[in-house]
Design a protein around this motif. Structure first.
Motif, PDB file in Angstrom:
ATOM      1  N   MET A  80       1.243   0.765  -8.387  1.00  0.00           N
ATOM      2  CA  MET A  80       1.452  -0.074  -7.531  1.00  0.00           C
ATOM      3  C   MET A  80       1.172  -1.561  -7.784  1.00  0.00           C
ATOM      4  SD  MET A  80       0.881   2.236  -4.027  1.00  0.00           S
ATOM      5  CE  MET A  80       2.117   1.415  -2.837  1.00  0.00           C
ATOM      6  N   ARG A 119       9.836  -6.478  -0.005  1.00  0.00           N
ATOM      7  CA  ARG A 119       9.180  -6.224   1.409  1.00  0.00           C
ATOM      8  C   ARG A 119       9.393  -5.072   2.043  1.00  0.00           C
ATOM      9  NH1 ARG A 119       5.682 -10.728   2.911  1.00  0.00           N
ATOM     10  NH2 ARG A 119       6.297 -12.412   1.338  1.00  0.00           N
ATOM     11  N   GLU A 137       4.256  -0.330   1.140  1.00  0.00           N
ATOM     12  CA  GLU A 137       3.141  -0.910   0.768  1.00  0.00           C
ATOM     13  C   GLU A 137       2.045  -0.323   1.367  1.00  0.00           C
ATOM     14  OE1 GLU A 137       2.881  -4.981   1.411  1.00  0.00           O
ATOM     15  OE2 GLU A 137       2.242  -4.994   3.146  1.00  0.00           O
ATOM     16  N   ARG A 157      -2.951  -5.649  -0.632  1.00  0.00           N
ATOM     17  CA  ARG A 157      -1.613  -4.930  -0.327  1.00  0.00           C
ATOM     18  C   ARG A 157      -1.234  -4.272  -1.703  1.00  0.00           C
ATOM     19  NH1 ARG A 157       0.916  -6.949   4.341  1.00  0.00           N
ATOM     20  NH2 ARG A 157      -0.419  -8.286   5.295  1.00  0.00           N
ATOM     21  N   LEU A 158      -1.072  -2.979  -1.742  1.00  0.00           N
ATOM     22  CA  LEU A 158      -0.409  -2.471  -2.924  1.00  0.00           C
ATOM     23  C   LEU A 158       0.940  -1.883  -2.572  1.00  0.00           C
ATOM     24  CD1 LEU A 158      -3.264   0.450  -3.197  1.00  0.00           C
ATOM     25  CD2 LEU A 158      -3.055  -1.773  -4.270  1.00  0.00           C
ATOM     26  N   ALA A 159       1.770  -2.823  -3.337  1.00  0.00           N
ATOM     27  CA  ALA A 159       3.170  -2.848  -2.900  1.00  0.00           C
ATOM     28  C   ALA A 159       4.103  -1.860  -3.794  1.00  0.00           C
ATOM     29  CB  ALA A 159       4.082  -4.218  -2.978  1.00  0.00           C
ATOM     30  N   ILE A 160       5.292  -1.154  -3.557  1.00  0.00           N
ATOM     31  CA  ILE A 160       5.825  -0.322  -4.292  1.00  0.00           C
ATOM     32  C   ILE A 160       6.693  -1.081  -5.270  1.00  0.00           C
ATOM     33  CG2 ILE A 160       7.920   0.974  -4.335  1.00  0.00           C
ATOM     34  CD1 ILE A 160       5.501   2.545  -3.033  1.00  0.00           C
ATOM     35  N   ASP A 161       7.205  -2.220  -4.694  1.00  0.00           N
ATOM     36  CA  ASP A 161       8.129  -3.415  -5.393  1.00  0.00           C
ATOM     37  C   ASP A 161       7.806  -4.671  -5.134  1.00  0.00           C
ATOM     38  OD1 ASP A 161      10.030  -5.284  -6.341  1.00  0.00           O
ATOM     39  OD2 ASP A 161      11.625  -3.603  -6.357  1.00  0.00           O
ATOM     40  N   PRO A 162       7.147  -5.581  -5.705  1.00  0.00           N
ATOM     41  CA  PRO A 162       6.611  -6.927  -5.369  1.00  0.00           C
ATOM     42  C   PRO A 162       7.758  -7.983  -4.909  1.00  0.00           C
ATOM     43  CG  PRO A 162       6.533  -6.653  -7.771  1.00  0.00           C
ATOM     44  CD  PRO A 162       6.881  -5.471  -7.353  1.00  0.00           C
ATOM     45  N   SER A 188      -0.308   2.464   6.035  1.00  0.00           N
ATOM     46  CA  SER A 188       1.046   2.738   5.403  1.00  0.00           C
ATOM     47  C   SER A 188       1.992   1.923   6.230  1.00  0.00           C
ATOM     48  CB  SER A 188       1.302   4.129   5.167  1.00  0.00           C
ATOM     49  OG  SER A 188       2.660   4.050   4.640  1.00  0.00           O
ATOM     50  N   SER A 189       2.642   1.105   5.459  1.00  0.00           N
ATOM     51  CA  SER A 189       3.713   0.458   6.045  1.00  0.00           C
ATOM     52  C   SER A 189       4.783   1.296   6.325  1.00  0.00           C
ATOM     53  CB  SER A 189       4.379  -0.703   5.134  1.00  0.00           C
ATOM     54  OG  SER A 189       5.180  -0.314   4.215  1.00  0.00           O
ATOM     55  N   ARG A 235      -2.065  -1.114   2.986  1.00  0.00           N
ATOM     56  CA  ARG A 235      -2.763  -2.286   3.054  1.00  0.00           C
ATOM     57  C   ARG A 235      -4.118  -1.488   3.328  1.00  0.00           C
ATOM     58  NH1 ARG A 235       1.124  -2.558   7.396  1.00  0.00           N
ATOM     59  NH2 ARG A 235       2.867  -3.733   6.404  1.00  0.00           N
TER      60      ARG A 235
END
Length: 158
Positions: free
Chosen positions: A90, A108, A112, A100-105, A127-128, A114
């Motif tokens: 991530m 949005r 992700e 924040r650990l994003a799937i795709d930077p 989890s978002s 948090r």
């Protein structure tokens, strides 16, 4: 030179020679990579992150940049999270003191996780995708807790 996706600047620089500007544009459009571009045009500057995107390893590069930051209090937290195979892929970044650990930077809505320090070595993890918050997590359990938001297919569960 900006990215077509997101709000990312690949490289920048300035010169008073219009011919150099035209040559940089032509070289960039023809696929010249950042390091050779700077060799030909020393006024061009770019970041480690730009190199990470260029080589197809933005998450790995971002982890390296964050872990190399000596001023960051959260080195233990970052190291623990990066050691988890699901989380290390991530894209990590800090925003308002929240990791924040994003799937795709660049997307949005891709999802992700948090992670927010709560003090005394404890964290809340959210989890978002479903908004679930797991609070009062110790550092030793942080990576397992954060990876619990993934389903059996390796996707954030919703």
């Amino acid at each position: 030179m900006d990215s077509a996706e997101g709000d990312f600047v690949w490289a920048n620089g300035s010169t008073t020679t219009l011919g150099d500007v035209a040559e940089v544009i032509d070289a960039w459009r023809s696929g010249v990579l950042l390091a050779p571009l700077r060799e030909c045009f020393p006024f061009i500057e770019f970041s480690k992150m730009a190199e990470g995107y260029e080589c197809g390893a933005p998450a790995e590069t971002a982890w390296g940049i964050l872990l190399a930051d000596d001023n960051r209090i959260s080195q233990e937290m970052l190291a623990a999270l990066r050691s988890n195979s699901r989380l290390s892929g991530m894209f990590p970044f800090f925003s308002h003191d929240v990791l924040r650990l994003a799937i795709d930077p660049f997307k949005r809505d891709a999802g992700e996780i948090r992670i927010e320090p709560q003090g005394n070595g404890r964290f809340s993890v959210q989890s978002s995708s479903d908004g679930e918050i797991l609070a009062d997590v110790e550092l030793a359990d942080l990576a397992d807790t954060a990876s619990s938001f993934f389903d059996s297919r390796g996707e954030l569960r919703s």
